[in-house]
Design a protein around this motif. Structure first.
Motif, mmCIF file in Angstrom:
data_model
loop_
_atom_site.group_PDB
_atom_site.id
_atom_site.type_symbol
_atom_site.label_atom_id
_atom_site.label_comp_id
_atom_site.label_asym_id
_atom_site.label_seq_id
_atom_site.Cartn_x
_atom_site.Cartn_y
_atom_site.Cartn_z
ATOM 1 N N ASP A 1 2.108 1.366 9.017
ATOM 2 C CA ASP A 1 1.408 0.341 9.800
ATOM 3 C C ASP A 1 2.328 -0.047 10.947
ATOM 4 O O ASP A 1 3.026 -1.055 10.887
ATOM 5 C CB ASP A 1 1.065 -0.863 8.925
ATOM 6 C CG ASP A 1 0.372 -1.981 9.700
ATOM 7 O OD1 ASP A 1 -0.183 -1.687 10.784
ATOM 8 O OD2 ASP A 1 0.411 -3.129 9.240
ATOM 9 N N TYR B 1 -0.348 12.467 -1.973
ATOM 10 C CA TYR B 1 -1.409 13.408 -2.312
ATOM 11 C C TYR B 1 -0.985 14.194 -3.546
ATOM 12 O O TYR B 1 0.193 14.393 -3.809
ATOM 13 C CB TYR B 1 -1.699 14.355 -1.138
ATOM 14 C CG TYR B 1 -0.475 15.072 -0.629
ATOM 15 C CD1 TYR B 1 -0.094 16.304 -1.162
ATOM 16 C CD2 TYR B 1 0.312 14.519 0.372
ATOM 17 C CE1 TYR B 1 1.044 16.958 -0.713
ATOM 18 C CE2 TYR B 1 1.455 15.157 0.821
ATOM 19 C CZ TYR B 1 1.804 16.385 0.286
ATOM 20 O OH TYR B 1 2.942 17.019 0.717
ATOM 21 N N LEU C 1 5.082 9.080 -3.697
ATOM 22 C CA LEU C 1 4.312 8.130 -2.896
ATOM 23 C C LEU C 1 5.252 7.400 -1.940
ATOM 24 O O LEU C 1 6.408 7.160 -2.273
ATOM 25 C CB LEU C 1 3.606 7.115 -3.793
ATOM 26 C CG LEU C 1 2.623 7.665 -4.826
ATOM 27 C CD1 LEU C 1 2.110 6.544 -5.721
ATOM 28 C CD2 LEU C 1 1.469 8.391 -4.160
ATOM 29 N N GLU D 1 -4.431 6.757 -1.714
ATOM 30 C CA GLU D 1 -4.033 5.462 -1.151
ATOM 31 C C GLU D 1 -4.237 4.426 -2.247
ATOM 32 O O GLU D 1 -5.370 4.177 -2.660
ATOM 33 C CB GLU D 1 -4.823 5.096 0.093
ATOM 34 C CG GLU D 1 -4.384 3.756 0.667
ATOM 35 C CD GLU D 1 -5.040 3.390 1.996
ATOM 36 O OE1 GLU D 1 -5.182 2.177 2.280
ATOM 37 O OE2 GLU D 1 -5.412 4.314 2.733
ATOM 38 N N CYS D 2 -3.137 3.878 -2.724
ATOM 39 C CA CYS D 2 -3.212 2.961 -3.849
ATOM 40 C C CYS D 2 -2.369 1.723 -3.561
ATOM 41 O O CYS D 2 -1.754 1.610 -2.506
ATOM 42 C CB CYS D 2 -2.739 3.645 -5.124
ATOM 43 S SG CYS D 2 -1.033 4.234 -5.083
ATOM 44 N N LYS D 3 -2.339 0.813 -4.522
ATOM 45 C CA LYS D 3 -1.534 -0.395 -4.375
ATOM 46 C C LYS D 3 -0.432 -0.422 -5.439
ATOM 47 O O LYS D 3 -0.627 0.033 -6.569
ATOM 48 C CB LYS D 3 -2.407 -1.643 -4.494
ATOM 49 C CG LYS D 3 -3.305 -1.858 -3.283
ATOM 50 C CD LYS D 3 -4.053 -3.180 -3.375
ATOM 51 C CE LYS D 3 -4.902 -3.404 -2.133
ATOM 52 N NZ LYS D 3 -5.640 -4.700 -2.194
ATOM 53 N N LYS E 1 0.840 -1.198 0.000
ATOM 54 C CA LYS E 1 0.000 0.000 0.000
ATOM 55 C C LYS E 1 0.876 1.249 0.000
ATOM 56 O O LYS E 1 1.824 1.357 0.775
ATOM 57 C CB LYS E 1 -0.925 0.002 1.222
ATOM 58 C CG LYS E 1 -1.967 -1.102 1.202
ATOM 59 C CD LYS E 1 -2.869 -1.046 2.431
ATOM 60 C CE LYS E 1 -3.908 -2.158 2.406
ATOM 61 N NZ LYS E 1 -4.776 -2.135 3.614
ATOM 62 N N VAL F 1 0.849 5.686 -0.182
ATOM 63 C CA VAL F 1 0.039 6.870 0.093
ATOM 64 C C VAL F 1 0.782 8.121 -0.368
ATOM 65 O O VAL F 1 2.005 8.140 -0.505
ATOM 66 C CB VAL F 1 -0.312 6.992 1.587
ATOM 67 C CG1 VAL F 1 -1.208 5.853 2.034
ATOM 68 C CG2 VAL F 1 0.948 7.053 2.447
ATOM 69 N N TYR G 1 1.133 1.712 -10.377
ATOM 70 C CA TYR G 1 0.181 1.870 -9.275
ATOM 71 C C TYR G 1 -1.207 1.458 -9.746
ATOM 72 O O TYR G 1 -1.541 1.553 -10.924
ATOM 73 C CB TYR G 1 0.178 3.298 -8.728
ATOM 74 C CG TYR G 1 -0.338 4.359 -9.682
ATOM 75 C CD1 TYR G 1 -1.711 4.580 -9.854
ATOM 76 C CD2 TYR G 1 0.539 5.154 -10.408
ATOM 77 C CE1 TYR G 1 -2.191 5.551 -10.722
ATOM 78 C CE2 TYR G 1 0.078 6.130 -11.279
ATOM 79 C CZ TYR G 1 -1.284 6.324 -11.437
ATOM 80 O OH TYR G 1 -1.763 7.277 -12.311
ATOM 81 N N LYS H 1 2.451 3.032 3.097
ATOM 82 C CA LYS H 1 1.475 3.391 4.129
ATOM 83 C C LYS H 1 1.970 2.898 5.486
ATOM 84 O O LYS H 1 2.393 1.757 5.630
ATOM 85 C CB LYS H 1 0.115 2.763 3.822
ATOM 86 C CG LYS H 1 -0.963 3.152 4.825
ATOM 87 C CD LYS H 1 -2.312 2.532 4.486
ATOM 88 C CE LYS H 1 -3.362 2.960 5.509
ATOM 89 N NZ LYS H 1 -4.686 2.365 5.207
#
Length: 307
Positions: A137, A101, A132, A108-110, A97, A99, A120, A135
């Protein structure tokens, strides 16, 4: 580690600051120092501005040695259509993942990897040039912390913890380390010409290997792709032995850090890499043992007092 320490590290790991786009973390660090310095043993002078780009220097007392900690991370740049270009050397597996802007809002993409090419997967096109990052975690167990960007937010965290008790020294937060460097030469110039400081420690994160393992202490590196001056490294090893802090010795043929640029600078500055080891390097799942984090902070406190 105290709950407040975990929260600080978690916050640092979640700040968006890939190489070349570090300003958000710089602003966070400036605010953090201004908010917390009244509780520190010595209030540092904060040195930053256009002549330092997004770097930040903390000057304590009469400096004899410095800590370099890079604040940038690896990541990805959006190219055209749905293509991605790496920033630094990130691990890239389908499903990670990401993230960021752009002008149209948060993203939020893969990540998709196909035959060595990166793309992406998102419901709309992303503006070309958008950065990017993984993300965040952040995970904690009794023994470990695990997150993206422990490299090098853990080096930054350690430097901030050392700042609490530091009386004399420089803490230098550098940029661009993950993607070729570029700030360390002018930081070395400023450090040497203003304070004649000739001793530098590199607060960064290294790898778990066949010779370096979790839970056995902070790593003192004898070499990676660069070879620091052995006289200085021996001095660091003697002080590490004196400290009683658990440590491990590393000898690698590849990899690098801000130490390479320090060594290539036109100033006679000795350097040594001192940092905790991690597993799953440059992935969303970087993993470090809490005891190694504790040892890293403790050894830095001892070294900066004695150098």
């Amino acid at each position: 580690m105290q709950p407040t320490d975990i929260e600080l590290l978690k916050t640092l790991c979640g700040i968006f600051a890939p190489s070349g786009n570090e300003s958000a973390l710089t602003e966070f660090l400036i605010d953090y120092v201004k908010t917390n310095q009244s509780k520190w043993k010595v209030r540092p002078e904060l040195i930053y501005g256009d002549e330092f780009q997004d770097c930040l220097i903390l000057k304590f007392g009469k400096p004899r040695a410095s800590i370099f900690a890079h604040i940038d991370t690896i990541g990805f740049s959006v190219r055209y259509e749905n293509q991605l270009v790496p920033i630094g050397g990130p691990e890239a597996e389908t499903g990670y993942k990401l993230v960021g802007y752009d002008a149209m809002g948060p993203i939020e993409c893969k990540l998709k990897e196909e035959e060595g090419h990166l793309f992406y997967d998102f419901g709309r096109g992303i503006e070309s040039g958008t950065d990017l990052v993984f993300k965040s975690d952040f995970r904690e167990s009794d023994e470990f912390v695990q997150s993206c960007y422990l490299d090098n937010r853990l080096g930054v965290f350690s430097a901030l913890k050392v700042a609490e008790t530091l009386e004399d020294g420089l803490i230098i937060f550098s940029c661009w380390e993950e993607h070729g460097g570029g700030t360390v030469p002018y930081l070395c110039k400023w450090m040497y010409e203003h304070y004649q400081v000739k001793q530098a420690l590199v607060s960064d994160i290294t790898w778990i290997t066949e010779g370096v393992s979790h839970g056995n202490g902070v790593v003192v590196s004898l070499r990676d792709s660069s070879v620091p001056r052995r006289t200085f490294v021996n001095k660091i090893l003697a002080l590490a032995e004196e400290s009683g802090v658990p440590y491990q010795i590393e000898v690698e043929r590849s990899g690098g850090s801000d130490g390479r640029e320090i060594q290539l600078s036109p100033y006679p500055i000795d350097w040594c890499f001192v940092g905790a080891p991690e597993d799953h390097v440059h992935s969303p799942d970087e993993k470090v043992h809490k005891d190694d984090i504790k040892a890293m902070v403790s050894l830095y406190q001892h070294l900066m007092k004695k150098l």
